[in-house]
Design an enzyme around this catalytic site. Sequence first.
Site, short mmCIF file in Angstrom:
data_model
loop_
_atom_site.label_atom_id
_atom_site.label_comp_id
_atom_site.label_asym_id
_atom_site.label_seq_id
_atom_site.Cartn_x
_atom_site.Cartn_y
_atom_site.Cartn_z
N CYS A 2 0.83 -1.22 0.00
CA CYS A 2 0.00 0.00 0.00
C CYS A 2 0.86 1.26 0.00
O CYS A 2 1.94 1.28 0.59
CB CYS A 2 -0.87 0.04 1.24
N ARG A 28 4.72 0.80 -6.35
CA ARG A 28 4.78 -0.08 -5.18
C ARG A 28 3.88 -1.30 -5.34
O ARG A 28 3.99 -2.25 -4.59
CB ARG A 28 4.34 0.71 -3.92
N TRP A 75 -2.92 -2.56 -1.66
CA TRP A 75 -2.45 -3.90 -2.08
C TRP A 75 -3.13 -4.87 -1.12
O TRP A 75 -2.79 -4.91 0.06
CB TRP A 75 -0.93 -3.95 -1.97
N ASN A 101 -1.17 1.55 5.84
CA ASN A 101 -0.33 0.54 5.20
C ASN A 101 0.17 -0.39 6.31
O ASN A 101 0.72 0.09 7.29
CB ASN A 101 0.86 1.21 4.50
N GLY A 102 -0.08 -1.69 6.17
CA GLY A 102 0.38 -2.61 7.21
C GLY A 102 -0.73 -3.59 7.57
O GLY A 102 -1.69 -3.74 6.83
N GLU A 479 19.27 -14.78 -10.69
CA GLU A 479 18.72 -13.44 -10.92
C GLU A 479 18.05 -13.36 -12.30
O GLU A 479 16.97 -12.77 -12.45
CB GLU A 479 19.84 -12.39 -10.75
N LYS A 483 14.07 -12.52 -12.89
CA LYS A 483 13.61 -11.41 -13.74
C LYS A 483 12.59 -11.89 -14.75
O LYS A 483 11.56 -11.26 -14.97
CB LYS A 483 14.80 -10.76 -14.49
N GLU A 486 9.25 -12.68 -13.00
CA GLU A 486 8.46 -11.59 -12.43
C GLU A 486 7.92 -10.62 -13.46
O GLU A 486 6.83 -10.10 -13.27
CB GLU A 486 9.19 -10.87 -11.29
N HIS A 502 20.92 -33.88 -11.57
CA HIS A 502 20.30 -34.66 -10.49
C HIS A 502 18.78 -34.50 -10.47
O HIS A 502 18.14 -34.84 -9.48
CB HIS A 502 20.88 -34.26 -9.14
N LYS A 601 6.88 -3.30 -4.96
CA LYS A 601 8.29 -2.92 -4.97
C LYS A 601 8.94 -3.22 -3.63
O LYS A 601 10.04 -3.71 -3.56
CB LYS A 601 8.41 -1.42 -5.30
C1 AGP Z 1 13.29 -7.96 -7.46
O1 AGP Z 1 13.16 -7.73 -8.81
C2 AGP Z 1 12.04 -8.05 -6.72
N1 AGP Z 1 11.20 -6.96 -6.94
C3 AGP Z 1 12.16 -8.50 -5.27
O2 AGP Z 1 12.61 -9.81 -5.31
C4 AGP Z 1 13.07 -7.68 -4.32
O3 AGP Z 1 14.40 -7.82 -4.69
C5 AGP Z 1 12.85 -8.17 -2.89
O4 AGP Z 1 11.51 -7.96 -2.53
C6 AGP Z 1 13.76 -7.51 -1.89
O5 AGP Z 1 13.60 -6.13 -1.84
P1 AGP Z 1 14.62 -5.20 -1.09
O6 AGP Z 1 15.91 -5.29 -1.81
O7 AGP Z 1 14.01 -3.84 -1.14
O8 AGP Z 1 14.75 -5.71 0.31
#
Ligand code: AGP
Length: 606
Positions: A2, A28, A75, A101-102, A479, A483, A486, A502, A601
Site C-alpha cells: 500500500c 509499489r 495492495w 499501510n500494514g 537473478e 527477472k 516476475e 540430479h 516494490k
Molecule cells: C526484485 O526484482 C524483486 N522486486 C524482489 O525480489 C526484491 O528484490 C525483494 O523484494 C527484496 O527487496 P529489497 O531489496 O528492497 O529488500
Amino acid sequence: MCGIVGIVDKDHPVSPIIHEALQRLEYRGYDSAGIATIYQNAIFMKKDKGKIKEIHEKLDLDKLPGTTGIGHTRWATHGLPSRINAHPHVDCTNKIAVVHNGIIENFLDLREELGKRHTFVSETDTEIIPHLIEEIITKTKCDLRTATKRALQKIRGNYALVIIYVKEPHKLVVARNGSPLVIGIGEKVDYCASDIPALLPFTRKVVLLNDGEMATIQCDEISIETINGAVAVEPKIFDVPWTPEMAQKGGYPHFMLKEIHEQPHALNGTLMIRPEIIDQIAKVLNDSEKVYITAAGTSNHAGLAGKYMLSKLSALRSQAITSSEFQESTVNLIDDGTTILAISQSGETADTLNAVKFAKSNGARIVSITNVMGSTISRLSDLTLYTQAGPEIGVAATKTFIVQLASLALISLQLADIIGKLNGSEIEQFREELLQTPRIIEKTIKKQESLIRDIAYEHANKQNFLFLGRGISTATAMEGSLKLKEVAYIHSEAYPAGESKHGAIALIEPGFPVVFVTPPDETHEKIIGNIMEMKAREATIMSIADEQDYEIQKLSDKTIGIPQTPTPFSPITYVIPLQLFAYYAATKRGYDPDKPRNLAKSVTVL
Ligand code: AGP
C-alpha cells in the site's frame, strides 16, 4: 504494498496533488485507490478498485474540494480488491477518515468488540481504526491527536497511518510502526507519504518518523511524540539528494528499461563511495566469529554472489541465508560474536527487517547495504553502506542489484587488504578492473541490445526456461530466472549447472530453452560438460559468455558476448543481457514490466 499520502495546505485544494503523488506510488504495486478530503465540515471521498487512471476517468480524482486530504493505493491483504475495501475508511459519523499501510494483528478481537456499537462496511483490518477513534472522541471529548494515541495503544501490528477529522480540518495525524512513512516540509504546505519519490516534485526536505512515533502535522508546525508515553521528539529535517527527474522515465517507454540503461552511471557513483565506510565494514567482518548475509529476492542473489566474492578474494567464511528463513536456520547460532550483513534496496522489506531484529536481539552486530537513506534497515544497523543508484521505480530490481554487487566487491577487496590475502599490487589491479565495469556494461548494452531483443522476441512464447551457472554464476543465473518470472510471467528455474543432472534434466526435450551463464573462470571447463549434457537432449542453448569465447559460441544456438570482465566480478556485467532479455520478453508478451501483477516494490508484510 500500500501507498499512502497526506497533504495539508494553507490555501490550495489538495486533491490534484494527492492524485499526482499517488501516481508516483503506483510502482509499489496496488489494486485499488482512493482520496478523501475535508471541506465545510464534511468528508468528501472517491475510491474504487482498479488502476488510478481508470478510477480518475470514472470519478475525476482532481475534483474533491478542500485543502486537507489523504490518499491511498491498496495492495489487498484483508478482503478482495473492491470499492468497499479500498481506502480511505471512515467512522459511523463520516467525520474521521483513515489510510493505512500494514496489518493490524488484533483486528478480529477489536472488530468483535466495536461491532456491538459500530457498523462495519468493509472486510479490512483498517476499518477498526476510524471506529475506535470515533468511540474515544465520543466518550472523552478529546482531540484527534489524543484519541489516535489512545487508539494506537490498543492496536497490535504494523502500520503507517494518516488520519483526518472534520472538526480539526487543518491537521493530519500520522503514526508509524513497522511500515515506512516520511513527512515532507513545504512552504505553507506539509506532506506525508510512504516513500520519498512520491514527494520529490513538491519538496526535498523531509523528516523521517521512527517506529513507535506519531506526529501532528499542521501547515507550519510539526510535533512528534512517542506513541507509548509522552516523550516529545525533535523533528530532524533532512535534505534528499535525489531530484524529481531521477524518478521519471526520461524518454524511455518503461522505468525498467531506463534503469537498465542507467546502470553504468549508478555503478560509477557507487564505486566512488567513501572508502571509510568500506573500511569500517571490512574491519567489523574481520573481527567477527561468524558472518551471515541475509536478504530477499534480488538482494538475496547479490548476497549469494557476495558470499563467493568474500570467500574468493578475502577468505572470509560466511553463509548467505534468505531472510524469510533466517530465524529458523540460525536458532541457537547467533551471539555477540556474530555479524549480520543485511542487504535491501528499499531498506523496508519485512522479512529482512525481521531477520535483522532477531539477530540484534541475540547480540549480533548489524551491517547493512541499502539504497534508501534513513530507511528502517539503516536505523537498525551499526554501520550502513548507501549504494548510489538513485531512486529505483521499476518493481524489478536492476540497477540496485549491480550496485549491491559492486559494494560487496569493494568490501571483499578491502578485507583482502586488511588480512593480507592479496598484496598491494593485486588489490590495485582488482580495483582498476572493477572501475572498468561501468564501461563494459555500456559497451554490452550498445553492442548487444538489439540481438538480445531479437532472441527474446523469438522465445517469448516458450512456457519454461532453465537458467544454469556454476560458482558465482549460480547467483547470476538465479537473478536472470527471477527477472523472467516476475516481468514476463514465464516459468523458469535456476540451478547450479552441476546439480541440474540430479533432477532438472528430466524436463529437457527438443527445443527446451536453457540459458547458460559461462564467464571464463575456473568453472568454465565443467560447465562445458553441462552444456554437452543439455545439447545431447536437443535443448536450445543460449549462452552469456566472453565475447572471445569461441568454444562456447560453437556449442550454443545463441551467444551474447560480454567484453572481458575480471572473474569475481562477472555477475555485475553478465546479468545485463538477462535483465534485457526479461524486459523484451515481457513487452513482446504485452505486459507492463514496471508493474508486474501481484508484486510490490517493497514487501512490507511477512
Ligand atoms: C526484485 O526484482 C524483486 N522486486 C524482489 O525480489 C526484491 O528484490 C525483494 O523484494 C527484496 O527487496 P529489497 O531489496 O528492497 O529488500
